[in-house]
Structure formats: structure tokens, C-alpha cells
Design a protein around this motif. Structure first.
Motif, PDB file in Angstrom:
ATOM      1  N   CYS A 177      46.172  41.485  38.156  1.00  0.00           N
ATOM      2  CA  CYS A 177      45.015  40.814  38.747  1.00  0.00           C
ATOM      3  C   CYS A 177      43.981  40.681  37.638  1.00  0.00           C
ATOM      4  CB  CYS A 177      44.458  41.568  39.954  1.00  0.00           C
ATOM      5  SG  CYS A 177      43.627  43.117  39.587  1.00  0.00           S
TER       6      CYS A 177
ATOM      7  N   ALA B 212      38.599  41.038  39.949  1.00  0.00           N
ATOM      8  CA  ALA B 212      39.229  41.555  41.170  1.00  0.00           C
ATOM      9  C   ALA B 212      39.392  43.073  41.087  1.00  0.00           C
ATOM     10  CB  ALA B 212      40.577  40.879  41.393  1.00  0.00           C
ATOM     11  N   ALA B 213      39.786  43.575  39.918  1.00  0.00           N
ATOM     12  CA  ALA B 213      39.930  45.026  39.743  1.00  0.00           C
ATOM     13  C   ALA B 213      38.575  45.716  39.899  1.00  0.00           C
ATOM     14  CB  ALA B 213      40.538  45.336  38.377  1.00  0.00           C
TER      15      ALA B 213
ATOM     16  N   ARG C  62      35.978  44.659  41.655  1.00  0.00           N
ATOM     17  CA  ARG C  62      35.629  44.656  43.084  1.00  0.00           C
ATOM     18  C   ARG C  62      36.377  45.772  43.814  1.00  0.00           C
ATOM     19  NH1 ARG C  62      35.935  39.060  42.298  1.00  0.00           N
ATOM     20  NH2 ARG C  62      38.071  39.036  43.074  1.00  0.00           N
ATOM     21  N   ALA C  63      37.655  45.948  43.493  1.00  0.00           N
ATOM     22  CA  ALA C  63      38.461  46.987  44.151  1.00  0.00           C
ATOM     23  C   ALA C  63      37.922  48.383  43.851  1.00  0.00           C
ATOM     24  CB  ALA C  63      39.918  46.869  43.724  1.00  0.00           C
TER      25      ALA C  63
ATOM     26  N   SER D  91      35.276  49.266  46.250  1.00  0.00           N
ATOM     27  CA  SER D  91      35.628  49.197  47.658  1.00  0.00           C
ATOM     28  C   SER D  91      36.202  50.522  48.162  1.00  0.00           C
ATOM     29  CB  SER D  91      36.662  48.085  47.877  1.00  0.00           C
ATOM     30  OG  SER D  91      37.224  48.178  49.170  1.00  0.00           O
TER      31      SER D  91
ATOM     32  N   ALA E  94      39.714  49.920  49.467  1.00  0.00           N
ATOM     33  CA  ALA E  94      40.751  49.809  48.431  1.00  0.00           C
ATOM     34  C   ALA E  94      41.074  51.180  47.842  1.00  0.00           C
ATOM     35  CB  ALA E  94      40.311  48.843  47.333  1.00  0.00           C
TER      36      ALA E  94
ATOM     37  N   SER F 153      30.602  48.859  49.954  1.00  0.00           N
ATOM     38  CA  SER F 153      30.862  48.857  48.517  1.00  0.00           C
ATOM     39  C   SER F 153      30.107  50.020  47.886  1.00  0.00           C
ATOM     40  CB  SER F 153      30.394  47.531  47.914  1.00  0.00           C
ATOM     41  OG  SER F 153      30.603  47.494  46.537  1.00  0.00           O
TER      42      SER F 153
ATOM     43  N   ALA G 143      47.382  45.981  43.137  1.00  0.00           N
ATOM     44  CA  ALA G 143      46.534  45.084  42.334  1.00  0.00           C
ATOM     45  C   ALA G 143      46.719  43.602  42.663  1.00  0.00           C
ATOM     46  CB  ALA G 143      46.740  45.345  40.845  1.00  0.00           C
TER      47      ALA G 143
ATOM     48  N   THR H 144      47.185  42.227  45.373  1.00  0.00           N
ATOM     49  CA  THR H 144      46.520  41.919  46.649  1.00  0.00           C
ATOM     50  C   THR H 144      45.005  41.883  46.510  1.00  0.00           C
ATOM     51  OG1 THR H 144      46.297  44.220  47.417  1.00  0.00           O
ATOM     52  CG2 THR H 144      48.394  43.106  47.874  1.00  0.00           C
ATOM     53  N   TRP H 145      44.483  42.351  45.380  1.00  0.00           N
ATOM     54  CA  TRP H 145      43.032  42.367  45.186  1.00  0.00           C
ATOM     55  C   TRP H 145      42.494  41.007  44.769  1.00  0.00           C
ATOM     56  CZ3 TRP H 145      43.286  47.228  41.610  1.00  0.00           C
ATOM     57  CH2 TRP H 145      43.565  48.362  42.387  1.00  0.00           C
TER      58      TRP H 145
END
Length: 189
Positions: A11, A15-16, A18-19, A22, A25, A47, A156, A158-159
């Protein structure tokens, strides 16, 4: 004592990043091995934000309590050749359970563009522990971090999402939004 991981995931760095922020996540990374439940009435934040202090209950397989942990979030940016590195840090401390015998808990996760691999992320993970039982707990934590690495690699992809495309779709629908393009289907309309 330290546990270090370094690998590339499927990813992009955004995106990583953001995860990492989360709680959902993060919970998925440990599942089903370890569950994470908030100990505050307001629940987990949507978050993690710098300065957050969130106490959580950890449970093995979602049923057996294994202790409470305080998650303390912070972050920083390091400029490196080939791109910047974003670092998310949990410097909280285990409060109860077997890990409470540790007096040092410093978990840092770094994401950066993977060199020569567009759209992929170089993930670095470092856990530093200390205290009277650190040597005894290190093998268990090392095994847990290997599980974590496998889960990160699996989750990853899916993120990733493309927020720019979603924003462009809304803007293309016009000022009234997507409903403006729906034809009138009322009787006599």
C-alpha cells in the motif's frame, strides 16, 4: 532490549500512515490473538492524535484478560534521502498483567516510500522494553511481533483507498450533490 522489524508492504505510505492512526486497524493487527477494548466511557478515538492517552484492556482471544495498557500517542517526521519518514510512537506503559513488570515500553512505527517500488511502503517497527522481567518477556513479545508483521503484510492492501477519486466524483455531481443527477420518478413528474 529491542525487537526490530523492517519489510515492504503493498500500500502507499499515506494509506499506511492512516492505518497507524486507526484504533480499528491496530485492533485488526492483533486479532484474533489479542483483543483491545477501551477503558474510558467515550471509547476509542476514531483516530489516534498526538498527546492522546487512552487506557485499554487487553484480552487473549477476546476472552482471557491479560492486562491493561496506557497508549500514549505521538508522532514526528524525519527527512531522509529518497523521501520523508513518518514515525508514530506509543510510549505508554503496561498498567497491569504480566507486562506491568516492564518499566520501559517504547514502540515506534515508521513508514516511508519503498525505494524503487512506487505505491509500496517501507515499514519499520521498533519495540524497546526494559525492566526486571524484560529478558523473560522478550521471547513472547518477539513471537507476537512476528505475528504482527504477518498481519501487517496481509492487511496492508486493504488499507489503500483513493480519496481524490471520491472527492472528484462528488464535485462532478454538481453543487446539489449526487442526488442532482437522479431523474425525477414521481408520478406525473
Amino acid at each position: 532490549m529491542r525487537i526490530l522489524l523492517k519489510f515492504v508492504i503493498d500500500c502507499d505510505p499515506d494509506a499506511a500512515w492512516r492505518a497507524l492512526h486507526s484504533p480499528r486497524a491496530v485492533g485488526e493487527l492483533y486479532g484474533p490473538l489479542l483483543g483491545l477494548e477501551p477503558l474510558v466511557p467515550s471509547g476509542l478515538p476514531t483516530s489516534w492524535s498526538p498527546g492522546d492517552d487512552v487506557p485499554v484492556q487487553l484480552s487473549a482471544f477476546g476472552a482471557v484478560p491479560v492486562g491493561r495498557q496506557l497508549i500514549h500517542a505521538s508522532e514526528r517526521y524525519v527527512d531522509e534521502e529518497g523521501g520523508g519518514v513518518r514515525i508514530f510512537r506509543d510510549s505508554g506503559i503496561p498498567l497491569t498483567g504480566p507486562l506491568a513488570s516492564l518499566d520501559v515500553w517504547d514502540h515506534q512505527m515508521a513508514v516511508a516510500p519503498a525505494p524503487g517500488q512506487p505505491g509500496r511502503t517501507l515499514w519499520r517497527d521498533r519495540l524497546v522494553i526494559g525492566g526486571p522481567t524484560a529478558a523473560l518477556l522478550w521471547p513472547v513479545l518477539w513471537a507476537t511481533w512476528q505475528w504482527r508483521a504477518a498481519r501487517i503484510r496481509a492487511l496492508a492492501p486493504t488499507w489503500a483507498h483513493d480519496p481524490e477519486t471520491a472527492r472528484e466524483d462528488v464535485e462532478a455531481a454538481g453543487p446539489a450533490g449526487p442526488a442532482a443527477s437522479v431523474p425525477d420518478v414521481t408520478p406525473g413528474g
